[in-house]
Design a protein around this motif. Structure first.
Motif, PDB file in Angstrom:
ATOM      1  N   CYS A  54       0.830  -1.194   0.000  1.00 25.98           N
ATOM      2  CA  CYS A  54       0.000   0.000   0.000  1.00 25.98           C
ATOM      3  C   CYS A  54       0.873   1.256   0.000  1.00 25.98           C
ATOM      4  O   CYS A  54       2.051   1.217   0.311  1.00 25.98           O
ATOM      5  CB  CYS A  54      -0.963   0.002   1.170  1.00 25.98           C
ATOM      6  N   ILE A  55       0.230   2.347  -0.337  1.00 23.55           N
ATOM      7  CA  ILE A  55       0.946   3.613  -0.447  1.00 23.55           C
ATOM      8  C   ILE A  55       1.352   4.111   0.936  1.00 23.55           C
ATOM      9  O   ILE A  55       0.592   3.997   1.886  1.00 23.55           O
ATOM     10  CB  ILE A  55       0.045   4.664  -1.126  1.00 23.55           C
TER      11      ILE A  55
ATOM     12  N   ILE B 134       3.876  10.570   0.151  1.00 23.08           N
ATOM     13  CA  ILE B 134       3.069  11.418  -0.733  1.00 23.08           C
ATOM     14  C   ILE B 134       2.976  12.829  -0.147  1.00 23.08           C
ATOM     15  O   ILE B 134       3.082  13.825  -0.871  1.00 23.08           O
ATOM     16  CB  ILE B 134       1.658  10.828  -0.907  1.00 23.08           C
ATOM     17  N   GLN B 135       2.829  12.891   1.163  1.00 21.08           N
ATOM     18  CA  GLN B 135       2.764  14.209   1.802  1.00 21.08           C
ATOM     19  C   GLN B 135       4.066  14.979   1.636  1.00 21.08           C
ATOM     20  O   GLN B 135       4.059  16.191   1.429  1.00 21.08           O
ATOM     21  CB  GLN B 135       2.413  14.062   3.278  1.00 21.08           C
TER      22      GLN B 135
ATOM     23  N   GLU C 295       1.539   7.079   2.971  1.00 20.98           N
ATOM     24  CA  GLU C 295       0.989   8.434   2.901  1.00 20.98           C
ATOM     25  C   GLU C 295       2.021   9.510   3.222  1.00 20.98           C
ATOM     26  O   GLU C 295       1.991  10.605   2.669  1.00 20.98           O
ATOM     27  CB  GLU C 295      -0.190   8.579   3.876  1.00 20.98           C
TER      28      GLU C 295
END
Lengths: 109, 109
Positions: free
Chosen positions: A82-83, A88-89, A85
């Motif tokens: 899974c990504i 991405i932030q 987060e």
DNA sequence: CAACATTATCGTAATATTGCAATATTAAAA
DNA sequence: TTTTAATATTGCAATATTACGATAATGTTG
């Protein structure tokens, strides 16, 4: 020659470049977008979704993982990706900061 | 083999990947950051700022320009490069959207 | 015009990336 | 325990990238 001269750049520059570079391939963009689309982790079906052979996808997943963009949990004989987060932030912040700095600027071009 | 199989991915995926890929190198990150730091366009001094030879920098600038990340204006015998804000905003939006989509998600990892 | 400054292009060597077939690994299922 | 399923690793060929010296192109300055 041919190798990137990382020594000449700062750690920050190198680390953000590694992260960004990991996303700079359509297959890896597709993997990330698929992870978002299914709204859960990938547990096996990604090879059927992408038009690439299994070893190729495995390699791309490895790169995304090395760059910290995805996390992988072993789950029986499947692996659950899974990504991450936070990654991405980080990227969002990076470009957000650039945008902010550009606002108060009178470009000559 | 060896070449990216762009045909297999969507135009959107390919175009965002090209843009991101262009930033996936510390020298090009350094160029962008320098453009922000000087708070104006680059008109010649970038070669003195970066630890790379002039042809190498010229090549990196070309790539950034091809990817739409910077714009270049001819200005006498110098060339004036500056960041294309729209490109940065595109990237910011891209990661912003991903972040937003991840918020309402219960990741299993 | 000649000398200079700035940037681009060419050619090439070194290295990295992409992709896949073959094979290995690992764990669940029969 | 054999088979099956899922993923990783290895090895290799094709291609791309990175870097730079040499040189070209172009405009400026003396």
């Amino acid at each position: 020659m041919g190798a990137t001269k990382s020594q000449h750049f700062t750690d920050k520059q190198n680390s953000i470049a590694v992260m960004i570079k990991a996303l700079g391939h359509p297959a890896r963009i597709a993997i990330i977008e698929y992870l978002i689309k299914v709204d859960s982790c990938i547990c096996g079906d990604i090879v059927n979704e992408l038009p690439l052979a299994q070893p190729t996808i495995s390699q791309h997943l490895k790169e995304l993982k090395n760059a910290g963009l995805i996390k992988g949990n072993i789950n029986g004989n499947a692996i659950c990706y899974c990504i991450d987060e936070k990654a991405i932030q980080k990227l969002q912040n990076y470009f957000g900061n650039i945008s902010k700095k550009l606002e108060n600027k009178n470009n000559c071009c």
